[in-house]
Design a protein around this motif. Structure first.
Motif, short mmCIF file in Angstrom:
data_model
loop_
_atom_site.label_atom_id
_atom_site.label_comp_id
_atom_site.label_asym_id
_atom_site.label_seq_id
_atom_site.Cartn_x
_atom_site.Cartn_y
_atom_site.Cartn_z
N PHE A 26 0.84 -1.27 0.12
CA PHE A 26 -0.06 0.05 -0.08
C PHE A 26 0.76 1.10 -0.14
O PHE A 26 0.45 2.18 -0.73
CB PHE A 26 -0.87 -0.15 1.24
CG PHE A 26 -1.81 1.20 1.48
CD1 PHE A 26 -2.80 1.45 0.83
CD2 PHE A 26 -1.21 2.19 2.19
CE1 PHE A 26 -3.55 2.49 1.19
CE2 PHE A 26 -1.79 3.57 2.23
CZ PHE A 26 -3.00 3.65 1.91
N ARG A 86 -9.45 -2.20 -3.32
CA ARG A 86 -7.97 -2.55 -4.13
C ARG A 86 -8.34 -2.47 -5.45
O ARG A 86 -7.42 -1.58 -6.19
CB ARG A 86 -7.62 -3.76 -3.86
CG ARG A 86 -7.18 -4.07 -2.37
CD ARG A 86 -7.01 -5.42 -2.03
NE ARG A 86 -8.36 -6.24 -2.30
CZ ARG A 86 -8.32 -7.55 -2.03
NH1 ARG A 86 -7.43 -8.26 -1.97
NH2 ARG A 86 -9.55 -8.07 -2.54
N SER A 90 -6.49 0.54 -7.94
CA SER A 90 -5.59 0.09 -8.89
C SER A 90 -6.21 0.44 -10.40
O SER A 90 -5.22 1.00 -11.25
CB SER A 90 -5.84 -1.58 -9.12
OG SER A 90 -4.76 -1.89 -9.98
N LEU A 138 -9.18 2.29 2.13
CA LEU A 138 -8.50 1.06 2.26
C LEU A 138 -7.69 0.94 3.35
O LEU A 138 -7.59 -0.62 4.06
CB LEU A 138 -7.52 0.83 0.91
CG LEU A 138 -6.88 -0.18 0.65
CD1 LEU A 138 -7.82 -1.63 0.44
CD2 LEU A 138 -6.24 -0.37 -0.62
N VAL A 196 -0.82 -2.00 -5.55
CA VAL A 196 -2.23 -1.93 -4.90
C VAL A 196 -2.82 -3.32 -5.34
O VAL A 196 -3.49 -3.97 -4.52
CB VAL A 196 -2.93 -0.87 -5.47
CG1 VAL A 196 -4.41 -0.83 -4.70
CG2 VAL A 196 -2.21 0.34 -4.88
N ILE A 199 -2.03 -6.41 -3.01
CA ILE A 199 -2.36 -6.24 -1.83
C ILE A 199 -3.54 -7.35 -1.34
O ILE A 199 -4.57 -7.61 -2.10
CB ILE A 199 -2.98 -4.86 -1.27
CG1 ILE A 199 -2.08 -3.91 -1.55
CG2 ILE A 199 -3.52 -4.85 0.23
CD1 ILE A 199 -2.32 -2.36 -1.13
N ALA A 201 -6.04 -7.91 1.48
CA ALA A 201 -6.55 -7.14 2.15
C ALA A 201 -6.89 -8.07 3.45
O ALA A 201 -7.62 -9.14 3.14
CB ALA A 201 -7.57 -6.03 1.83
#
Length: 413
Positions: A26, A86, A90, A138, A196, A199, A201
């Motif tokens: 991030f 995300r 992106s 985020l 990104v 990621i 999450a």
């Protein structure tokens, strides 16, 4: 992962965001995006001025970046709360990369005009209008709750790092031609989008409310119903609105401090260096107690630093004042960011972050305008002094209007 899950899995709890892979992706993604945006702003400004020679057209460039944010704010919040944040961030970076790539192609082939540049800037601005609040929302899904204050400081450091390096890198690359700056910005945006997208999450949040006008403006309604968040956001809005002394730096550099462009560069860098320094300090030593006092104290220091800068006739004193100004500003930024993260439900965070981004963008743009108008009416030095005194007055007034904020002891409320 949270402390509770650590207890059940036997894994050591995460004690630093610097050791948390999702946040590292991030952070670097945000650096790449902000760096690209700063480079692009410098390159577009230079090219437009080369094509038209008009200061008015330079203002149109800023307007083309600002208008999409104003028009799309409430749509952005809905989208950020309904879909994978995300993916949204992106895609936005890829859109901005395509806009930069089109600028490079148009420069190479020679078909780029002022109108096309402004159109491409507006497209990139629309992408950024979605990206900024989505990236802010985020954070809550990327790090454990207990690390959000630390993440806020490191996120601020990412922005400040890019704001220091971006303009310098953009100017350097423009020396090799505007196309070079656009190509590098395109690559950096693309890298940010990929980072990104990678990621993983911890929590993917989306709202199930039907999309209506009420839900579209519910972020604004939520802020109005929370005195602490409303007080924090409005305090920052009016303080920055009055404290926009940096807009007058070219006049100070040339007419008051009697330095050249190199002096202006040092003056512009000083608040960013102060902000970066303080953000790193807060990342290691977050504010845990007497948060309300710290917030108002930082605004008073911001106002006093503005006054010192306004009265200074020596470059080093001016740089020191701007350093303190930037450092004190970051304290309020980190507190505001953290309060929004911790006191907003995850399913509402996109809409609240969108309104927050609108507040920030409006205060920065109108703050520069206010400084220019005040300087034209009263003179440069009185304008800066009025701004500094006004910031202190706003802080004192808000202590009375928002006693809950003044008495706030912790970021958890």
């Amino acid at each position: 992962m949270s402390s509770a899950s650590d207890a059940t899995t036997g894994q050591a709890p995460v004690v630093s965001v610097a050791r948390h892979p999702p946040f590292i992706l991030f952070w670097f993604g945000r650096v790449m995006s902000t760096l690209s945006f700063q480079m692009l702003s410098v390159a577009v400004g230079w090219q437009v001025y080369e094509i038209t020679g008009s200061a008015f057209d330079l203002g149109l460039v800023g307007l083309a970046q600002f208008i999409p944010m104003v028009l799309l704010t409430f749509v952005v919040g809905q989208v950020a709360d309904r879909y994978d944040r995300r993916a949204i961030a992106s895609i936005c970076m890829i859109v901005e990369a395509l806009a930069a790539g089109a600028l490079a192609l148009g420069t190479y082939q020679g078909w780029l005009t002022r109108e096309l540049i402004l159109a491409l800037v507006a497209i990139g601005g629309a992408g950024r209008a979605f990206e900024s609040p989505t990236m802010a929302a985020l954070v809550q899904g990327v790090v454990p709750r207990e690390l959000i204050p630390q993440a806020a400081a490191w996120t601020t450091s990412a922005t400040q790092t890019a704001q220091i390096l971006g303009p310098a890198l953009g100017g350097l690359l423009y020396g090799f031609g505007s196309m070079t700056a656009y190509v590098v910005a395109c690559v950096f945006f693309s890298v940010g989008g990929v980072l990104v997208a990678l990621i993983r999450a911890e929590r993917v949040v989306s709202t199930r409310e039907p999309a209506t006008l009420k839900t579209m403006f519910s972020g604004l309604s939520f802020i109005r119903s929370r005195p602490i968040i409303l007080g924090t956001l409005s305090l920052d809005l009016f303080a920055v609105l009055l404290g926009g002394a940096t807009a007058l730096l070219p006049i100070y550099a040339r007419d008051i401090l009697e330095t050249g462009p190199w002096g202006l560069g040092l003056l512009r860098t000083s608040p960013a260096v102060g902000a970066l320094t303080m953000s790193v300090v807060l990342a290691h030593f977050p504010i845990r107690h007497h948060v309300g006092r710290a917030l108002f104290a930082s605004l008073v220091v911001f106002g006093l630093a503005t006054v010192v800068f306004g009265l200074s006739t020596h470059l080093l004193v001016s740089m020191a004042a701007l350093f303190v100004l930037g450092a004190s500003d970051v304290i309020s930024v980190v507190i505001r960011f953290t309060l929004v993260q911790l006191q907003t439900p995850p399913e509402m965070l996109g809409r609240v972050s969108a309104v927050n981004s609108l507040f920030i963008g409006t205060s920065n743009q109108l703050g520069e305008f206010e400084s220019g108008v005040t300087a034209a009416l009263f003179g440069v030095v009185p304008a800066v002094l009025i701004g500094g005194a006004g910031t202190i007055a706003i802080a004192l007034l808000w202590m009375v209007l928002f006693p809950q904020l003044r008495k706030l002891k912790s970021l958890e409320g």
